[in-house]
Enzyme design. Structure first.
Site, PDB file in Angstrom:
ATOM      1  CB  ALA A  11      -2.455   8.546  24.347  1.00 43.76           C
TER       2      ALA A  11
ATOM      3  CE1 TYR B 108       2.734   8.877  22.085  1.00 37.67           C
ATOM      4  CE2 TYR B 108       4.673  10.284  22.029  1.00 37.67           C
ATOM      5  CZ  TYR B 108       3.444   9.955  22.565  1.00 37.67           C
ATOM      6  OH  TYR B 108       2.917  10.714  23.588  1.00 37.67           O
TER       7      TYR B 108
END
Length: 257
Positions: free
Chosen positions: A20, A85
């Site tokens: 990620a 994010y």
């Protein structure tokens, strides 16, 4: 295309996506990069998983929530991420859900371990360098070790050796209990560092508005674990017990603090 060819050649029955884009502040300027790793990659893995009939485990975050709640968030609560994010991670979740392979999404939070950059390691380093530390005390969450998350994943997979079937979906996977960054940092410094290594003499609680960050953090992002615990009969430890165990657990990884 390369990823698809590689996985198709392997023909796994399980894919775990542990990659990620996690630099929360940098994501505010590297939007394309954040969405590439946090949305496009999960989308591609979901498509591949479905085509080869493999199960998919994907990790997500507490940042999908706005952070204005007063009680722990359930998996069914409304999402409203406040930073790039969080938005990119939610986009990844939505891609997986829409493609609908045999999936489990584990939302975790405040993750730390012996490797990589994380709050735990940062506190130890700062305590060696500064006499006074200021730590935010009005953001509340659930500190969780990478080891606990890995073991939780292993328990789930052991419980579902032939696919997730009726158990597929989103689950919250964090330690039990809750604390502020200040509470978390204070216990780290008091227990992980011998007195001879400490330069710090004072640890002060401060509010978020005294500590500027590019990305907005959720003020309250405690996640409710009951769905995970009831579905898979997993008992998740209290954050403080987990932290003290982590401090003692020097065999788990190279002790590089």
């Amino acid at each position: 295309k390369l990823l698809s060819n590689y996985i198709n050649d392997l023909k796994p029955n399980l894919i775990i996506n542990a990659s990620a884009y996690t630099n929360v502040d940098k994501a505010e300027s590297e939007i394309k990069e954040a969405f590439l790793l946090n949305e496009k990659l999960p989308e591609e893995l979901a498509i591949i998983s479905k085509s080869i009939k493999a199960s998919l485990v994907h990790y997500s975050t507490d940042y999908v929530f706005e952070g204005n709640a007063k009680t722990p968030y359930l998996e069914t609560d409304a999402v409203n991420p406040q930073c790039v994010y969080g938005k990119s991670k939610l986009a990844g979740e939505n891609k997986i859900i829409s493609i609908n392979p045999d999936y489990i999404i584990l939302r975790t939070a405040w993750l730390y371990g012996h490797y990589g950059k994380n709050f735990y390691k940062k506190m130890i380093q700062l305590a060696k360098e500064k006499e006074t530390l200021k730590i935010v005390n009005d953001q509340i969450g659930c500190p969780t070790t990478a080891k606990m998350l890995a073991m939780t994943t292993a328990f789930i997979l052991r419980d579902c050796p032939a696919g997730f079937n009726g158990k597929k979906g989103i689950y919250h996977a964090v330690s039990s209990g809750e604390c502020s960054w200040y509470d978390f940092g204070k216990i780290i410094i008091e227990n992980a560092l011998p007195a001879v290594q400490k330069l710090v003499k004072e640890i002060l609680p401060v509010s978020s508005d005294q500590y500027f960050t590019l990305a907005k953090r959720p003020a309250y992002s405690v996640l409710d674990n009951n769905k995970l615990m009831n579905t898979f009969q997993i008992k998740l430890p209290d954050w403080k017990d987990l932290l003290l165990q982590h401090i003692e657990d020097k065999d788990w990884a190279v002790w590089d603090e």
